[in-house]
Design a protein around this motif. Sequence first.
Motif: not given
Length: 88
Positions: A25-29
């Motif tokens: 999630k931190k990387q946009g997923g």
Amino acid sequence: MARHCCILGQRPTRGHAIRRKGKPKKQGGIGTHVTAQTPRTFFPNLRRKRLFVPELGRWVSLRLSARGLKTLSKKGVYATLREAGALD
């Protein structure tokens, strides 16, 4: 020869390696998810050591784990081997 420590009796144990897939999630997923649990075996960290036992006046060959080797240096060779029942 079996893969076990003659001092502590550590043996190979069974477990799982968890496989994950996805973008964090931190990387946009949308997050990582567990997709599989692969069975695997964990082996003890064994070392073959040749130790001199002054009380017996002879050398003894042992197959020890790294933790067992630390135990030997803490308690002493003869006392540890007698306690473990590793002496003939």
